[in-house]
Design an enzyme around this catalytic site. Sequence first.
Site, PDB file in Angstrom:
ATOM      1  N   GLY A 125       0.572   3.585   9.979  1.00  0.00           N
ATOM      2  CA  GLY A 125       1.127   2.616  10.917  1.00  0.00           C
ATOM      3  C   GLY A 125       0.268   3.111  12.490  1.00  0.00           C
ATOM      4  O   GLY A 125      -0.553   4.149  12.410  1.00  0.00           O
ATOM      5  N   CYS A 130      -1.406   8.847   6.162  1.00  0.00           N
ATOM      6  CA  CYS A 130      -1.818   8.507   7.636  1.00  0.00           C
ATOM      7  C   CYS A 130      -0.976   8.949   8.692  1.00  0.00           C
ATOM      8  O   CYS A 130      -0.420  10.072   8.661  1.00  0.00           O
ATOM      9  CB  CYS A 130      -2.375   7.261   7.575  1.00  0.00           C
ATOM     10  N   GLU A 157      -3.693   3.680  -1.038  1.00  0.00           N
ATOM     11  CA  GLU A 157      -3.360   2.407  -1.686  1.00  0.00           C
ATOM     12  C   GLU A 157      -4.402   1.251  -1.660  1.00  0.00           C
ATOM     13  O   GLU A 157      -4.344   0.253  -2.158  1.00  0.00           O
ATOM     14  CB  GLU A 157      -2.314   1.847  -0.906  1.00  0.00           C
ATOM     15  N   ASP A 197       5.801 -21.072  -7.226  1.00  0.00           N
ATOM     16  CA  ASP A 197       6.879 -20.610  -6.546  1.00  0.00           C
ATOM     17  C   ASP A 197       8.047 -21.336  -6.569  1.00  0.00           C
ATOM     18  O   ASP A 197       9.273 -21.028  -7.128  1.00  0.00           O
ATOM     19  CB  ASP A 197       6.806 -20.181  -5.061  1.00  0.00           C
TER      20      ASP A 197
END
Length: 520
Positions: free
Chosen positions: A59, A86, A178, A234
């Site tokens: 963040g 992080c 990630e 969707d």
Amino acid sequence: MGLQNQKEKIIIIDFGSQVTKLIARRIRDFGVFSEILTINDLYKVKDYTDIKGIILSGGPSTVTKKKYLSIPKEIFQKKIPILGICYGLQLIAKLFGGSIKSLRKKREFGRAILNKKSESLLIKNFFKVKNKSVWMSHQDAVTKLPKGFKIIASTKDSKLTIIENTKIKIYGVQFHPEVTHTENGNEIFKNFLFLVCKIKKKWQVSSETNRLINQIRKTVKRDKVICALSGGVDSSVVALLINKAIKKNLVCIMVDTGLMRKNEFKDSYKIFKKKYKLNVKLINASKLYLKKLKNINNPEKKRKIIGNLFIKIFEKESKKYKSIKYLAQGTLYPDIIESRSVTGSQSSKIKSHHNVGGLPRRMNLKLIEPLKEFFKDEVRVLGKSLGLIDSIRNKHPFPGPGLAIRIVGNITSEKIKILQEADHIYINELIKHKLYNKIWQAYAGLLPMKTVGVMGDSRTYEYTCLLRAVVSEDGMTADYFTFPKDFLDKISNKIVNGVPGINRVVYDITSKPPSTIELE
Ligand code: XMP
């Protein structure tokens, strides 16, 4: 966002990184349920029984300031394994007595070479290659090891890049496992899940179908639900789910704006009506849309006109049905994550391009959003378990304003027809060449200028067709797709020969950013 009950899971505390949702994706891909929580959500968790591991995301905050984002200290007493990424690592270091400094001059951004210093469960199979590179994006670094921790790996500029305290099962990595730029980044998650948290691979998207159906039944009871059906993935999955749950009490409305792909809307209508036996009504509003869009060039104006008209038509139609209490929408998990702030406040809004966003309040309806825990590719899996045909299930995303934002400048019925033909040829060729499913989104667009060409012995003066094809994970960033030259040759030929009104074809080779996926 509440926590899901009755299943083992990993929770991810979001400190505001742009890539937090990738962490959730990576974990779900391993067959483990994961959920992203804000710090506020975390304070509301009463029962930790099903939480088998916690990941603290990256963040933009810094623990070097007096006030910084943190988590309740009691978490550390629960003996649940924790992995900090992080900012998450820096927070762990801070809370356990380490030091963190701003690097400013030596900040690491981009690839860095990581050197192993010690063995750890977390890095099994991670250092498979020489000159192991990882993706860094930080200005602060841990400079003093917190008490009880050990160094597992370092880079040239930050010694404490992977740290661990096996006694309390807390791990931290400074890089981002990630993102795909970190080689074998998935191994870090795999090791954390199965070696450290010892969670079992039990979760499957497809087995969520029954739970969702039961949940809808319980919520809606005997009330009626209305749903705007576009024929995209969707809304189709939402309609099938709700139809399975409450059958006749679901009313589906299809508003044909005339701005859809060739034949697509009418074909989908037939499929929903005949194959799936949905209670669906088709409203042909194409003339009205054309009238309202006449001489409108400004992209934002176009979007507003289309969105508002949609709301008006939908509202008018729904008034014909009595006792409707719910509006069903195909909101996805990324929409939910992106529309809240890091601490969990409700101040930020749903993306403005959700063109039915204003409906529930205006019509005094309650919302049901059965897909709000899922990513797009998971929705496709749900669709499969509901028997949704592949041509709809694997359909590329299509924007609410439709072809209006793919015809640059003013819209006429002639331009719509030209574009529909070109797009039809392009998409069919993609399917024929087995390229369609390799591409995240592809479409043909129409540029507003005419240029000179020559066909046979005659001069032509016609429009330019722009072809776009991108690969992407969630539409937030995208790279253009590289086609074989033969394919481009063929498609250009087919369009120019097959579509009167187009005499030039160009392929868009910009990524997002700096470009966007759509033209307007
Ligand atoms: P951009 O053009 O912003 O598009 O790079 C990112 C993704 O969002 C889709 N998109 C929309 N979807 N209503 C939608 O439902 C809209 O107004 C809208 N505008 C863009 C676009 O197709 C791409 O997948």
